[in-house]
Design a protein around this motif. Structure first.
Motif, PDB file in Angstrom:
ATOM      1  N   THR A  54      21.822  39.936  45.772  1.00 48.74           N
ATOM      2  CA  THR A  54      22.526  38.818  44.951  1.00 48.74           C
ATOM      3  C   THR A  54      23.120  39.570  43.695  1.00 48.74           C
ATOM      4  O   THR A  54      24.515  39.069  43.291  1.00 48.74           O
ATOM      5  CB  THR A  54      21.371  37.816  44.660  1.00 48.74           C
ATOM      6  N   TRP A  55      22.620  40.183  42.939  1.00 44.05           N
ATOM      7  CA  TRP A  55      23.232  40.854  41.829  1.00 44.05           C
ATOM      8  C   TRP A  55      24.484  41.446  42.092  1.00 44.05           C
ATOM      9  O   TRP A  55      25.415  41.309  41.332  1.00 44.05           O
ATOM     10  CB  TRP A  55      22.313  41.995  41.013  1.00 44.05           C
ATOM     11  N   LEU A  56      24.564  42.631  43.051  1.00 45.13           N
ATOM     12  CA  LEU A  56      25.829  43.143  43.566  1.00 45.13           C
ATOM     13  C   LEU A  56      26.720  42.083  43.911  1.00 45.13           C
ATOM     14  O   LEU A  56      28.021  42.472  43.551  1.00 45.13           O
ATOM     15  CB  LEU A  56      25.483  44.067  44.763  1.00 45.13           C
ATOM     16  N   GLY A  57      26.510  41.070  44.733  1.00 43.54           N
ATOM     17  CA  GLY A  57      27.692  40.048  44.884  1.00 43.54           C
ATOM     18  C   GLY A  57      28.189  39.518  43.700  1.00 43.54           C
ATOM     19  O   GLY A  57      29.252  39.052  43.554  1.00 43.54           O
ATOM     20  N   GLU A  58      27.424  38.971  42.764  1.00 40.03           N
ATOM     21  CA  GLU A  58      27.644  38.591  41.373  1.00 40.03           C
ATOM     22  C   GLU A  58      28.727  39.776  40.629  1.00 40.03           C
ATOM     23  O   GLU A  58      29.673  39.232  39.977  1.00 40.03           O
ATOM     24  CB  GLU A  58      26.501  38.095  40.696  1.00 40.03           C
ATOM     25  N   LEU A  59      28.253  40.787  40.511  1.00 38.55           N
ATOM     26  CA  LEU A  59      28.869  41.942  39.949  1.00 38.55           C
ATOM     27  C   LEU A  59      30.306  41.904  40.802  1.00 38.55           C
ATOM     28  O   LEU A  59      31.202  42.278  39.967  1.00 38.55           O
ATOM     29  CB  LEU A  59      28.048  43.308  39.907  1.00 38.55           C
ATOM     30  N   LYS A  60      30.342  41.915  41.975  1.00 40.97           N
ATOM     31  CA  LYS A  60      31.597  42.100  42.656  1.00 40.97           C
ATOM     32  C   LYS A  60      32.422  41.162  42.377  1.00 40.97           C
ATOM     33  O   LYS A  60      33.694  41.163  42.005  1.00 40.97           O
ATOM     34  CB  LYS A  60      31.477  42.129  44.147  1.00 40.97           C
ATOM     35  N   THR A  61      32.005  39.800  42.140  1.00 35.22           N
ATOM     36  CA  THR A  61      32.852  38.605  41.696  1.00 35.22           C
ATOM     37  C   THR A  61      33.366  38.680  40.278  1.00 35.22           C
ATOM     38  O   THR A  61      34.436  38.917  40.200  1.00 35.22           O
ATOM     39  CB  THR A  61      32.089  37.223  41.789  1.00 35.22           C
ATOM     40  N   ILE A  62      32.290  39.337  39.278  1.00 36.12           N
ATOM     41  CA  ILE A  62      32.897  39.764  38.006  1.00 36.12           C
ATOM     42  C   ILE A  62      33.887  40.648  38.035  1.00 36.12           C
ATOM     43  O   ILE A  62      34.995  40.478  37.429  1.00 36.12           O
ATOM     44  CB  ILE A  62      31.512  40.153  37.110  1.00 36.12           C
ATOM     45  N   CYS A  63      33.781  41.827  38.934  1.00 32.72           N
ATOM     46  CA  CYS A  63      34.689  42.927  38.840  1.00 32.72           C
ATOM     47  C   CYS A  63      36.305  42.204  39.351  1.00 32.72           C
ATOM     48  O   CYS A  63      37.133  42.654  38.721  1.00 32.72           O
ATOM     49  CB  CYS A  63      34.337  44.072  39.577  1.00 32.72           C
ATOM     50  N   GLN A  64      35.966  41.303  40.666  1.00 29.66           N
ATOM     51  CA  GLN A  64      37.451  40.938  40.860  1.00 29.66           C
ATOM     52  C   GLN A  64      37.956  40.108  39.906  1.00 29.66           C
ATOM     53  O   GLN A  64      39.202  40.205  39.695  1.00 29.66           O
ATOM     54  CB  GLN A  64      37.035  40.270  42.160  1.00 29.66           C
ATOM     55  N   GLN A  65      37.201  39.299  39.255  1.00 29.62           N
ATOM     56  CA  GLN A  65      37.754  38.308  38.042  1.00 29.62           C
ATOM     57  C   GLN A  65      38.751  39.275  36.828  1.00 29.62           C
ATOM     58  O   GLN A  65      39.592  38.847  36.448  1.00 29.62           O
ATOM     59  CB  GLN A  65      36.920  37.473  37.627  1.00 29.62           C
ATOM     60  N   GLN A  66      37.631  40.198  36.649  1.00 23.80           N
ATOM     61  CA  GLN A  66      38.279  41.184  35.636  1.00 23.80           C
ATOM     62  C   GLN A  66      39.624  41.760  35.990  1.00 23.80           C
ATOM     63  O   GLN A  66      40.550  42.017  35.311  1.00 23.80           O
ATOM     64  CB  GLN A  66      37.159  42.138  35.224  1.00 23.80           C
ATOM     65  N   ALA A  67      39.576  42.121  37.405  1.00 25.11           N
ATOM     66  CA  ALA A  67      40.852  43.024  38.029  1.00 25.11           C
ATOM     67  C   ALA A  67      41.856  41.876  37.922  1.00 25.11           C
ATOM     68  O   ALA A  67      43.130  42.346  37.626  1.00 25.11           O
ATOM     69  CB  ALA A  67      40.518  43.272  39.239  1.00 25.11           C
ATOM     70  N   ASP A  68      41.590  40.656  38.285  1.00 23.17           N
ATOM     71  CA  ASP A  68      42.587  39.550  38.362  1.00 23.17           C
ATOM     72  C   ASP A  68      43.165  39.354  36.828  1.00 23.17           C
ATOM     73  O   ASP A  68      44.391  39.301  36.800  1.00 23.17           O
ATOM     74  CB  ASP A  68      42.025  38.286  38.916  1.00 23.17           C
TER      75      ASP A  68
END
Length: 92
Positions: A54-68
């Motif tokens: 779950t944490w990794l999924g949330e971290l992935k989402t945050i990283c994608q948002q930061q990349a965007d």
């Protein structure tokens, strides 16, 4: 006399057999306790793994948002630079 010796021999063997069965029962009980403890540990590890996923999924989402966000910022900076460059005096 021979039947008494035979009876003693059978009695001795039965005592040994009972002792072996009791030892086996005790060992099985220990193994059962160990397996119960191991099951609890494995269940705890499964919960921890699910939490990590779950944490990794949330971290992935945050990283994608930061990349965007970084991509949008880069595009904005490129537009600002493109807007400012033609405005400069080419003679200078």
């Amino acid at each position: 006399m021979q039947s008494k010796d035979r009876f003693d021999q059978i009695d001795f063997r039965l005592d040994r057999l009972v002792g072996a069965v009791l030892t086996l029962a005790e060992t099985v009980s220990f193994v059962k306790d160990d397996l119960t403890h191991l099951k609890a540990i494995v269940q705890q590890q499964v919960l921890i793994s699910q939490e990590h996923n779950t944490w990794l999924g949330e971290l992935k989402t945050i990283c994608q948002q930061q990349a965007d966000t970084a991509r949008c910022q880069s595009e904005t900076i490129e537009r600002i630079i493109a807007h400012l460059l033609p405005a400069q005096d080419p003679k200078s």
